[in-house]
Design a protein around this motif. Structure first.
Motif, PDB file in Angstrom:
ATOM      1  N   LYS A 126      31.800  42.272  42.069  1.00  0.00           N
ATOM      2  CA  LYS A 126      31.952  43.608  41.498  1.00  0.00           C
ATOM      3  C   LYS A 126      33.218  43.643  40.633  1.00  0.00           C
ATOM      4  O   LYS A 126      34.146  42.852  40.873  1.00  0.00           O
ATOM      5  N   PRO A 127      33.286  44.557  39.682  1.00  0.00           N
ATOM      6  CA  PRO A 127      34.516  44.657  38.876  1.00  0.00           C
ATOM      7  C   PRO A 127      35.770  44.849  39.736  1.00  0.00           C
ATOM      8  O   PRO A 127      36.840  44.346  39.375  1.00  0.00           O
ATOM      9  N   GLU A 128      35.636  45.521  40.855  1.00  0.00           N
ATOM     10  CA  GLU A 128      36.801  45.730  41.726  1.00  0.00           C
ATOM     11  C   GLU A 128      37.255  44.472  42.451  1.00  0.00           C
ATOM     12  O   GLU A 128      38.284  44.468  43.114  1.00  0.00           O
ATOM     13  N   ASP A 129      36.502  43.391  42.322  1.00  0.00           N
ATOM     14  CA  ASP A 129      36.940  42.104  42.866  1.00  0.00           C
ATOM     15  C   ASP A 129      37.893  41.391  41.907  1.00  0.00           C
ATOM     16  O   ASP A 129      38.458  40.342  42.261  1.00  0.00           O
ATOM     17  N   LEU A 153      35.761  33.988  34.479  1.00  0.00           N
ATOM     18  CA  LEU A 153      35.176  35.271  34.075  1.00  0.00           C
ATOM     19  C   LEU A 153      33.698  35.254  34.404  1.00  0.00           C
ATOM     20  O   LEU A 153      32.984  34.299  34.069  1.00  0.00           O
ATOM     21  N   VAL A 154      33.230  36.309  35.061  1.00  0.00           N
ATOM     22  CA  VAL A 154      31.831  36.384  35.454  1.00  0.00           C
ATOM     23  C   VAL A 154      31.370  37.831  35.330  1.00  0.00           C
ATOM     24  O   VAL A 154      32.174  38.757  35.450  1.00  0.00           O
ATOM     25  N   GLN A 155      30.092  38.022  35.095  1.00  0.00           N
ATOM     26  CA  GLN A 155      29.548  39.369  35.024  1.00  0.00           C
ATOM     27  C   GLN A 155      29.314  39.921  36.429  1.00  0.00           C
ATOM     28  O   GLN A 155      29.125  39.158  37.394  1.00  0.00           O
ATOM     29  N   GLY A 196      29.891  40.062  53.972  1.00  0.00           N
ATOM     30  CA  GLY A 196      28.510  40.028  53.529  1.00  0.00           C
ATOM     31  C   GLY A 196      28.331  39.521  52.111  1.00  0.00           C
ATOM     32  O   GLY A 196      27.211  39.208  51.701  1.00  0.00           O
ATOM     33  N   ARG A 197      29.428  39.436  51.361  1.00  0.00           N
ATOM     34  CA  ARG A 197      29.354  38.943  49.982  1.00  0.00           C
ATOM     35  C   ARG A 197      30.128  37.636  49.803  1.00  0.00           C
ATOM     36  O   ARG A 197      29.733  36.784  49.002  1.00  0.00           O
ATOM     37  N   GLY A 215      47.737  30.482  42.640  1.00  0.00           N
ATOM     38  CA  GLY A 215      46.819  31.561  42.312  1.00  0.00           C
ATOM     39  C   GLY A 215      45.842  31.172  41.222  1.00  0.00           C
ATOM     40  O   GLY A 215      46.125  30.326  40.374  1.00  0.00           O
ATOM     41  N   THR A 216      44.672  31.800  41.261  1.00  0.00           N
ATOM     42  CA  THR A 216      43.662  31.582  40.237  1.00  0.00           C
ATOM     43  C   THR A 216      43.038  32.937  39.885  1.00  0.00           C
ATOM     44  O   THR A 216      42.728  33.739  40.770  1.00  0.00           O
ATOM     45  N   GLN A 217      42.869  33.177  38.593  1.00  0.00           N
ATOM     46  CA  GLN A 217      42.395  34.477  38.124  1.00  0.00           C
ATOM     47  C   GLN A 217      40.876  34.573  38.230  1.00  0.00           C
ATOM     48  O   GLN A 217      40.158  33.672  37.791  1.00  0.00           O
ATOM     49  N   VAL A 218      40.418  35.669  38.806  1.00  0.00           N
ATOM     50  CA  VAL A 218      38.993  36.002  38.830  1.00  0.00           C
ATOM     51  C   VAL A 218      38.827  37.337  38.113  1.00  0.00           C
ATOM     52  O   VAL A 218      39.458  38.323  38.481  1.00  0.00           O
TER      53      VAL A 218
END
Length: 126
Positions: free
Chosen positions: A87-90, A11-13, A66-67, A119-122
């Protein structure tokens, strides 16, 4: 046979960074592409980034270009996905996949791959 094990999700901001790892075990000499896909809830699995195992050529989806940076460490048989400016959409489950055949038309198609990690959750919070 090649087995793939992902790690590094979390979990990341928004605006933050994460690095995913995918360790390949087994007959890694058979790998041509190592690729990251992702799947958000209710959506199809989509291509994110790919790297040619032998020469390091990379390919990116427009949405991550680019990201995100894909890289590999052949000595460790590991592929990485450095994700910056998240981004939240990631938000998605990120999967590592391997394919043993070269195809300029198919590397972004998940049906082309026959080896997958668990799989790993982001999760990116706003």
């Amino acid at each position: 046979q090649v087995q793939l094990v992902e790690s590094g999700g979390g979990l990341v901001q928004a605006g933050g960074s994460l690095r995913l790892s995918c360790a390949a075990n087994g007959r890694t000499s058979s790998i041509y592409y190592m690729t990251w896909f992702r799947q958000a809830p209710g959506k199809d699995r989509e291509f994110a980034a790919s790297i040619v195992w032998s020469d390091g050529n990379t390919y990116y989806a427009d949405s991550v270009k680019g990201r995100f940076t894909i890289s590999r460490d052949n000595a460790k048989s590991t592929v990485y996905l450095q994700m910056n400016s998240l981004k939240p959409e990631d938000t998605a489950i990120y999967y590592c996949a391997a394919a043993g055949i070269k195809s300029a038309d198919a590397y972004a198609d998940n049906r082309f791959y026959d080896r997958w990690g668990q799989g790993t959750q982001v999760t990116v919070s706003s």
